[in-house]
Design an enzyme around this catalytic site. Sequence first.
Site, mmCIF file in Angstrom:
data_model
loop_
_atom_site.group_PDB
_atom_site.id
_atom_site.type_symbol
_atom_site.label_atom_id
_atom_site.label_comp_id
_atom_site.label_asym_id
_atom_site.label_seq_id
_atom_site.Cartn_x
_atom_site.Cartn_y
_atom_site.Cartn_z
ATOM 1 N N HIS A 1 -2.550 7.394 7.421
ATOM 2 C CA HIS A 1 -1.221 8.089 6.484
ATOM 3 C C HIS A 1 -2.485 9.170 6.548
ATOM 4 O O HIS A 1 -1.999 10.845 6.343
ATOM 5 C CB HIS A 1 -1.216 6.797 5.454
ATOM 6 C CG HIS A 1 0.056 6.826 5.630
ATOM 7 N ND1 HIS A 1 1.503 7.231 6.147
ATOM 8 C CD2 HIS A 1 0.810 5.237 5.547
ATOM 9 C CE1 HIS A 1 2.792 6.244 5.805
ATOM 10 N NE2 HIS A 1 1.789 4.961 5.856
ATOM 11 N N CYS B 1 5.685 -0.261 7.472
ATOM 12 C CA CYS B 1 5.901 1.301 6.916
ATOM 13 C C CYS B 1 6.771 1.262 5.553
ATOM 14 O O CYS B 1 8.054 1.769 6.639
ATOM 15 C CB CYS B 1 4.983 2.047 7.669
ATOM 16 S SG CYS B 1 4.706 3.499 6.533
ATOM 17 N N LEU B 2 6.292 1.940 4.565
ATOM 18 C CA LEU B 2 7.877 1.786 3.778
ATOM 19 C C LEU B 2 7.791 3.686 3.945
ATOM 20 O O LEU B 2 9.657 3.926 4.231
ATOM 21 C CB LEU B 2 7.170 1.952 2.500
ATOM 22 C CG LEU B 2 6.287 0.743 1.423
ATOM 23 C CD1 LEU B 2 5.864 1.416 0.053
ATOM 24 C CD2 LEU B 2 7.597 -0.024 1.933
ATOM 25 N N HIS C 1 -4.506 1.351 7.182
ATOM 26 C CA HIS C 1 -2.648 1.732 7.712
ATOM 27 C C HIS C 1 -2.927 2.942 6.646
ATOM 28 O O HIS C 1 -2.620 4.430 7.093
ATOM 29 C CB HIS C 1 -2.321 0.780 7.238
ATOM 30 C CG HIS C 1 -0.964 1.355 7.336
ATOM 31 N ND1 HIS C 1 -0.079 0.708 7.800
ATOM 32 C CD2 HIS C 1 0.256 2.292 6.276
ATOM 33 C CE1 HIS C 1 1.069 1.520 7.575
ATOM 34 N NE2 HIS C 1 0.909 1.998 6.741
ATOM 35 N N GLU C 2 -3.801 3.077 5.170
ATOM 36 C CA GLU C 2 -3.796 3.784 4.532
ATOM 37 C C GLU C 2 -4.168 5.251 4.604
ATOM 38 O O GLU C 2 -4.435 6.842 5.002
ATOM 39 C CB GLU C 2 -3.340 3.127 3.275
ATOM 40 C CG GLU C 2 -2.850 2.589 2.504
ATOM 41 C CD GLU C 2 -1.581 3.007 2.903
ATOM 42 O OE1 GLU C 2 -1.343 4.136 2.420
ATOM 43 O OE2 GLU C 2 -0.194 2.046 3.010
ATOM 44 N N GLY D 1 0.600 -1.326 -0.043
ATOM 45 C CA GLY D 1 -0.006 -0.333 -0.178
ATOM 46 C C GLY D 1 1.078 1.062 0.402
ATOM 47 O O GLY D 1 2.035 1.407 0.487
ATOM 48 N N GLN E 1 3.133 9.639 1.267
ATOM 49 C CA GLN E 1 4.703 9.273 1.821
ATOM 50 C C GLN E 1 5.616 9.287 -0.003
ATOM 51 O O GLN E 1 6.832 8.729 0.738
ATOM 52 C CB GLN E 1 4.118 8.181 1.376
ATOM 53 C CG GLN E 1 3.678 7.043 2.710
ATOM 54 C CD GLN E 1 3.421 5.092 2.617
ATOM 55 O OE1 GLN E 1 2.613 5.349 2.443
ATOM 56 N NE2 GLN E 1 4.439 5.119 2.657
#
Length: 176
Positions: free
Chosen positions: A149, A103-104, A145-146, A47, A52
């Site tokens: 963000h 997480c990236l 999660h997204e 994702g 990000q």
Amino acid sequence: MAVLKIVTLPHPVLKEKTKPVTAFNDAKLNQLISDMAETMYDAPGVGLAANQVGISLSLAVIDVEWKEPLEKKHTKTAPKSYKIFINPEVLEKSGPIEFEEGCLSLPAVTGVTKRYNQVTVKYQDPSGKSHTLKAEGILAVALQHETDHLNGKLYIDHLGPLKRDLVLKRYKKTRR
Ligand code: NI
């Protein structure tokens, strides 16, 4: 198509609530979506939220059906059945679970968070049409999660202070 640069903690754009997308059926929007998908597959991840890649817009791409995303490197033949969520909003959540998340934007570390196994999400597609989706399991967690963000929150914001400090300490160690 282009692989974009993923911003990492402590970049301030990750802490800001993103702006709603208002221009639909838009070439720039479609370009951003395909670049974000390529960036997600390249990372590799399941994702990616627009902030990000440094763009404060309420938009995320998710592909949890990508098998073994952490072992496969992106190739031209990688499946691209990603889902696009524009201006997503979690309406309902149920079935508390614990989930080990990464997480990236905080590479190389993970933390166990409290999430929900089922969510109902309202969102728009690139044409502006509204949809409601009931999701469960890893897709439900990815949606939480997204959307976090896009609201300027990271998974570590769901951890208690001790666990959060531990994850941040480990993260800082990997950055030295
Ligand atoms: Ni993330």
